[in-house]
Motif scaffolding. Structure first.
Motif, PDB file in Angstrom:
ATOM      1  N   UNK A  90       0.755  -1.016   0.135  1.00 42.50           N
ATOM      2  CA  UNK A  90       0.014   0.153   0.526  1.00 42.50           C
ATOM      3  C   UNK A  90       1.202   0.542  -0.304  1.00 42.50           C
ATOM      4  N   UNK A  91       2.309   0.754   0.606  1.00 40.39           N
ATOM      5  CA  UNK A  91       2.636   2.228   0.212  1.00 40.39           C
ATOM      6  C   UNK A  91       3.715   2.439  -1.026  1.00 40.39           C
ATOM      7  N   UNK A  92       3.753   1.228  -1.403  1.00 44.88           N
ATOM      8  CA  UNK A  92       4.269   1.371  -3.193  1.00 44.88           C
ATOM      9  C   UNK A  92       3.187   1.983  -3.266  1.00 44.88           C
ATOM     10  N   UNK A  93       1.940   2.228  -3.545  1.00 46.09           N
ATOM     11  CA  UNK A  93       0.832   2.537  -3.822  1.00 46.09           C
ATOM     12  C   UNK A  93       1.022   3.886  -3.974  1.00 46.09           C
ATOM     13  N   UNK A  94       0.259   4.217  -2.722  1.00 45.96           N
ATOM     14  CA  UNK A  94       0.894   5.684  -1.616  1.00 45.96           C
ATOM     15  C   UNK A  94       1.748   6.786  -2.595  1.00 45.96           C
ATOM     16  N   UNK A  95       3.185   6.076  -2.655  1.00 47.58           N
ATOM     17  CA  UNK A  95       4.301   6.792  -3.043  1.00 47.58           C
ATOM     18  C   UNK A  95       3.935   6.972  -5.180  1.00 47.58           C
ATOM     19  N   UNK A  96       3.530   6.530  -5.945  1.00 49.92           N
ATOM     20  CA  UNK A  96       2.732   6.815  -6.649  1.00 49.92           C
ATOM     21  C   UNK A  96       2.467   6.790  -6.845  1.00 49.92           C
ATOM     22  N   UNK A  97       1.326   7.505  -5.805  1.00 53.70           N
ATOM     23  CA  UNK A  97       0.034   8.940  -5.759  1.00 53.70           C
ATOM     24  C   UNK A  97       0.539   9.900  -5.391  1.00 53.70           C
ATOM     25  N   UNK A  98       1.845   9.962  -4.807  1.00 55.47           N
ATOM     26  CA  UNK A  98       2.385  11.407  -4.336  1.00 55.47           C
ATOM     27  C   UNK A  98       3.107  11.598  -5.510  1.00 55.47           C
ATOM     28  N   UNK A  99       3.675  11.147  -6.380  1.00 52.26           N
ATOM     29  CA  UNK A  99       4.037  11.354  -7.397  1.00 52.26           C
ATOM     30  C   UNK A  99       5.976  11.433  -7.712  1.00 52.26           C
ATOM     31  N   UNK A 100       5.914  10.347  -6.769  1.00 51.49           N
ATOM     32  CA  UNK A 100       7.586  10.349  -6.422  1.00 51.49           C
ATOM     33  C   UNK A 100       7.845   9.140  -7.838  1.00 51.49           C
ATOM     34  N   UNK A 101       9.343   9.488  -8.027  1.00 47.10           N
ATOM     35  CA  UNK A 101       9.956   8.307  -9.203  1.00 47.10           C
ATOM     36  C   UNK A 101       9.872   6.873  -7.977  1.00 47.10           C
ATOM     37  N   UNK A 102       9.188   6.296  -8.576  1.00 41.50           N
ATOM     38  CA  UNK A 102       9.702   4.983  -7.830  1.00 41.50           C
ATOM     39  C   UNK A 102      10.078   3.800  -7.906  1.00 41.50           C
ATOM     40  N   UNK A 103      11.305   3.269  -8.032  1.00 41.12           N
ATOM     41  CA  UNK A 103      11.746   2.380  -8.994  1.00 41.12           C
ATOM     42  C   UNK A 103      12.279   1.256  -7.109  1.00 41.12           C
ATOM     43  N   UNK A 104      11.345  -0.416  -7.832  1.00 47.54           N
ATOM     44  CA  UNK A 104      11.070  -1.429  -6.979  1.00 47.54           C
ATOM     45  C   UNK A 104      12.656  -2.543  -7.242  1.00 47.54           C
ATOM     46  N   UNK A 105      13.292  -2.863  -6.300  1.00 47.68           N
ATOM     47  CA  UNK A 105      14.425  -3.963  -6.200  1.00 47.68           C
ATOM     48  C   UNK A 105      13.881  -5.279  -5.908  1.00 47.68           C
ATOM     49  N   UNK A 106      14.248  -5.852  -6.614  1.00 46.88           N
ATOM     50  CA  UNK A 106      13.610  -8.015  -6.288  1.00 46.88           C
ATOM     51  C   UNK A 106      15.134  -8.526  -6.692  1.00 46.88           C
ATOM     52  N   UNK A 107      15.409  -8.897  -5.775  1.00 47.57           N
ATOM     53  CA  UNK A 107      16.810 -10.024  -5.546  1.00 47.57           C
ATOM     54  C   UNK A 107      16.218 -11.497  -5.697  1.00 47.57           C
ATOM     55  N   UNK A 108      16.113 -12.061  -7.205  1.00 48.08           N
ATOM     56  CA  UNK A 108      15.432 -12.629  -7.441  1.00 48.08           C
ATOM     57  C   UNK A 108      16.285 -14.319  -6.895  1.00 48.08           C
ATOM     58  N   UNK A 109      15.746 -14.631  -6.618  1.00 46.33           N
ATOM     59  CA  UNK A 109      16.398 -16.031  -5.972  1.00 46.33           C
ATOM     60  C   UNK A 109      15.502 -17.335  -6.670  1.00 46.33           C
TER      61      UNK A 109
END
Ligand code: SF4
Length: 341
Positions: A152-171
């Motif tokens: 929900x904070x990811x969606x909030x950051x987008x809503x607040x117009x932050x430039x968002x990158x999501x780091x995903x460590x794949x295993x």
């Protein structure tokens, strides 16, 4: 006291012997975190530095100011989890007075409480760590049941117009079956998903067979989307990510391939640990103490210069996969939690 004029007029103290200019400083503000991600925090935990050995907000500011004087243009705040540091508002206000682009990497668990202070200090670029879109798996890897809050904070950051990158460590065998789910998030969200090749750090039980390589990630992408739908984007100078987007999608995705396809030629990054040590490379086992030098009232510039000049061309000297796989070598480094990525 060394004559700083000589240093200023000669080669920049931020330029290494391979001609790389280091204009990007990553500052780890804290060794603690409110999550326990297995690839970052050793299961047995880490030996924390005594509080007196950690940089105060003034010391962070003074050290950062010296780097900016010599050419640093970008500062990223990391941790552990930087937002759990109580004096984060003071640190942001101080650093915001410097002529740099300020950004932050967070696990987003409590970022909703910091939206205002981030905006007030022009922190617009936010990288968050999110390794699974499955609540159970999120809890499995972080040992905390915080998926709903982070999402929900990811969606909030987008809503607040932050430039968002999501780091995903794949295993392998854990979240490699979520690559397409993550990419499909970018259909409607203007975010950038970055798949990170699992890297060896002290205590994270790294095993090359658990790593999902750039090649394997792209094989998965190309077997799912039509060829003309997968667009290769132009990477920015010094970019760590190989960027792509799916035609018509709002966001993008990319791969950070430090293990199979390192990008050290264009490296412009230096790191400052929470206890005031400069690391000239993410993988370097060697580090130099700026904080003690500063507290002794001496100039930190010669120490910075020496550290930058000592930088290896590739991965702290582990230039081959064989060397990187060598536990004796990669375990000399810190655990990721005390480096900050
Ligand atoms: S491994 Fe070291 S030299 Fe290579 S890009 Fe990362 S920090 Fe730079």
């Amino acid at each position: 006291m060394t004559n700083t004029n000589n240093i200023v007029n000669s080669k920049s103290i931020l330029k290494d012997n391979f001609g790389r200019d280091h204009a990007y400083l990553r500052i780890s503000l804290i060794e603690r975190c409110n999550l326990r991600c297995s690839y970052c925090m050793p299961a047995e935990g880490v030996k924390l530095s005594p509080k007196s050995h950690l940089m105060t907000s003034d010391e962070i500011y003074n050290i950062a100011k010296t780097f900016v004087k010599h050419g640093v243009k970008k500062i990223r705040l990391t941790g552990g989890e930087p937002l759990i540091r109580k004096d984060i508002p003071v640190i942001l206000e101080k650093l915001a007075t410097l002529n740099v682009t300020l950004s932050i990497t967070s696990n987003a668990v409590i970022i909703d409480k910091h939206i205002a202070i981030l905006k007030q200090n022009n922190v617009n670029k936010i990288n968050i760590s999110l390794d699974s879109l499955d609540r159970k798996k999120f809890k499995e890897i972080t040992l905390r049941d915080q998926f709903d809050k982070v999402y929900s904070n990811l969606l909030l950051l987008v809503e607040e117009d932050f430039e968002v990158k999501v780091n995903v460590v794949l295993m392998k065998g854990f979240n490699d079956n979520e690559i397409i789910n993550f990419i499909n998030l970018t259909k409607d969200l203007p975010i950038s998903i970055r798949f990170i090749e699992f890297m060896p750090f002290d205590g994270n039980k790294w095993d090359k067979n658990k790593m999902v390589s750039y090649k394997e990630i792209m094989a998965c992408v190309n077997s799912t989307y039509k060829t003309n739908e997968v667009i290769r984007l132009t990477d920015a100078k010094n970019d760590t990510t190989k960027n792509y987007k799916i035609k018509g999608y709002k966001g993008s995705f990319g791969v950070i391939s430090s293990v199979t396809n390192p990008f050290c030629d264009s490296c412009n990054r230096l790191r400052l640990t929470a206890n005031g040590k400069i690391k000239n490379c993410l993988f370097s086992a060697s580090e130099s103490d700026l904080l003690t030098t500063l507290r002794e009232g001496k100039s930190i510039e010669p120490v910075i210069k020496k550290a930058v000049e000592a930088k290896f061309k590739v991965r702290g000297g582990m230039d081959t996969l064989e060397k990187l796989q060598e536990p004796k070598l990669h375990n000399q480094n810190r655990s990721m939690i005390t480096i900050g990525g």
